[in-house]
Design a protein around this motif. Structure first.
Motif, PDB file in Angstrom:
ATOM      1  N   TYR A  25      10.823 -51.402  25.197  1.00  0.00           N
ATOM      2  CA  TYR A  25      10.341 -52.463  23.459  1.00  0.00           C
ATOM      3  C   TYR A  25      10.378 -51.553  22.280  1.00  0.00           C
ATOM      4  N   TRP A  26      10.021 -50.603  23.061  1.00  0.00           N
ATOM      5  CA  TRP A  26       9.472 -48.751  21.310  1.00  0.00           C
ATOM      6  C   TRP A  26      11.041 -47.934  21.340  1.00  0.00           C
ATOM      7  N   LEU A  27      11.948 -47.920  22.738  1.00  0.00           N
ATOM      8  CA  LEU A  27      12.984 -47.463  22.411  1.00  0.00           C
ATOM      9  C   LEU A  27      13.495 -48.572  21.082  1.00  0.00           C
ATOM     10  N   LEU A  28      13.790 -49.873  21.721  1.00  0.00           N
ATOM     11  CA  LEU A  28      14.669 -50.382  21.006  1.00  0.00           C
ATOM     12  C   LEU A  28      14.470 -50.749  19.783  1.00  0.00           C
ATOM     13  N   ALA A  29      13.172 -50.396  19.598  1.00  0.00           N
ATOM     14  CA  ALA A  29      12.264 -50.256  17.663  1.00  0.00           C
ATOM     15  C   ALA A  29      12.718 -49.307  17.489  1.00  0.00           C
ATOM     16  N   ILE A  30      12.958 -48.108  17.962  1.00  0.00           N
ATOM     17  CA  ILE A  30      12.736 -46.949  17.083  1.00  0.00           C
ATOM     18  C   ILE A  30      15.025 -46.770  17.307  1.00  0.00           C
ATOM     19  N   GLU A  37       7.383 -55.099  13.717  1.00  0.00           N
ATOM     20  CA  GLU A  37       5.787 -55.227  12.748  1.00  0.00           C
ATOM     21  C   GLU A  37       6.331 -57.593  12.673  1.00  0.00           C
ATOM     22  N   SER A  38       6.732 -57.432  13.277  1.00  0.00           N
ATOM     23  CA  SER A  38       7.389 -59.119  13.149  1.00  0.00           C
ATOM     24  C   SER A  38       6.853 -59.660  14.471  1.00  0.00           C
ATOM     25  N   LEU A  74     -12.119 -59.531  18.254  1.00  0.00           N
ATOM     26  CA  LEU A  74     -12.668 -58.079  19.444  1.00  0.00           C
ATOM     27  C   LEU A  74     -12.430 -56.712  18.520  1.00  0.00           C
ATOM     28  N   GLY A  75     -12.199 -56.467  16.973  1.00  0.00           N
ATOM     29  CA  GLY A  75     -12.189 -55.661  16.446  1.00  0.00           C
ATOM     30  C   GLY A  75     -10.501 -55.042  16.506  1.00  0.00           C
ATOM     31  N   LEU A  76      -9.284 -55.772  16.850  1.00  0.00           N
ATOM     32  CA  LEU A  76      -7.966 -55.391  17.592  1.00  0.00           C
ATOM     33  C   LEU A  76      -7.165 -56.391  16.105  1.00  0.00           C
ATOM     34  N   GLY A  77      -7.122 -56.345  15.218  1.00  0.00           N
ATOM     35  CA  GLY A  77      -6.239 -56.791  13.818  1.00  0.00           C
ATOM     36  C   GLY A  77      -6.841 -55.967  13.086  1.00  0.00           C
ATOM     37  N   SER A  82       2.883 -55.502  18.394  1.00  0.00           N
ATOM     38  CA  SER A  82       2.998 -55.069  19.275  1.00  0.00           C
ATOM     39  C   SER A  82       1.981 -53.522  19.451  1.00  0.00           C
ATOM     40  N   VAL A  83       1.102 -53.389  18.382  1.00  0.00           N
ATOM     41  CA  VAL A  83       1.325 -51.823  18.758  1.00  0.00           C
ATOM     42  C   VAL A  83       0.179 -52.169  19.043  1.00  0.00           C
ATOM     43  N   VAL A  84      -1.025 -53.767  19.321  1.00  0.00           N
ATOM     44  CA  VAL A  84      -2.352 -53.577  20.242  1.00  0.00           C
ATOM     45  C   VAL A  84      -1.714 -53.297  21.242  1.00  0.00           C
ATOM     46  N   ILE A  85      -0.725 -54.222  21.857  1.00  0.00           N
ATOM     47  CA  ILE A  85      -0.790 -54.574  23.038  1.00  0.00           C
ATOM     48  C   ILE A  85      -0.044 -53.771  23.661  1.00  0.00           C
ATOM     49  N   SER A  86       0.953 -52.787  23.364  1.00  0.00           N
ATOM     50  CA  SER A  86       0.629 -51.190  23.966  1.00  0.00           C
ATOM     51  C   SER A  86      -0.264 -50.730  24.383  1.00  0.00           C
TER      52      SER A  86
END
Length: 220
Positions: A25-30, A37-38, A74-77, A82-86
């Protein structure tokens, strides 16, 4: 236990697979094929101060909003989903790998090893949550959205005349918004007593001409 044996065996293999998906996923984002972000639920929802996971209403069926509420509680907002899950996956993978090396090696294959492995699977995720929340906290400032001030939003505000006078063809004024001063092109009906330093009110905005019409404060 060998490292590759650990990451390719239960329970760590689950996080290994998720980590692999995340890397793709992050390679595709790069390369710009996905927008990191969407995707996922909006984690910018507001909860009352002090809200905990146990305070979230479970009366409604689970949906995206409920998931977002849990993550925020839980303080993850404050950062993209995608950043949270990663980060969750990465921390859970590391914790699960370490636990498997130091704990599962003492259990032979069988039901007991599966039970302990399942406990490691859940425990790794539980420990990954506070670790992710700690990393997310300083990252929030990087994802703050600043909405641009629209021209129409200035209508109704006060402004200070900068030009020597203001007529139906020309005038300059300054309006304060969000702590900054904006110079705008203004006009006013004549005759008027507007001069440099006077305070006037912005009455309307001509979008086609890009001009604001102002009026003396004493005239309304």
């Amino acid at each position: 236990m060998d490292f590759f044996e650990v990451i390719l065996s239960y329970p760590t293999i689950i996080y290994t697979a998720l980590l692999g998906v995340g890397l793709v996923y992050w390679l595709l984002a790069i390369v710009g094929l996905v927008d990191f972000e969407s995707g996922g639920p909006d984690l910018d929802i507001d909860l009352e101060p002090g809200t905990s996971v146990t305070d979230i209403d479970l009366g409604e069926p689970a949906n995206v909003s409920t998931l977002a509420a849990y993550l925020v509680a839980l303080g993850l907002g404050g950062v993209p989903f995608s950043v949270v899950i990663s980060l969750l996956t990465l921390f859970a993978w590391v914790i699960s790998s370490i636990a498997a090396i130091w704990a599962l090696a003492f259990f032979p294959d069988g039901l007991l090893r599966f039970v302990v492995g399942t406990a490691v699977l859940g425990g790794a995720l539980a420990l990954a949550i506070p670790a992710t929340a700690t990393c997310v906290r300083p990252m929030r400032r990087l994802f703050v959205t600043h909405n641009a001030i629209s021209n129409v939003s200035l209508v109704g505000q006060e402004c200070v005349v900068l030009s020597g006078s203001v007529d139906e063809k020309f005038g300059r004024a300054e309006v304060a918004a969000r702590g900054a001063g904006y110079h705008i092109h203004v006009i006013a009906d004549t005759p008027n007593n507007l001069k440099r330093g006077d305070t006037a009110c912005i009455m309307e905005y001509d979008e086609a001409a890009g001009i604001y019409r102002i009026a003396e404060k004493s005239s309304f």
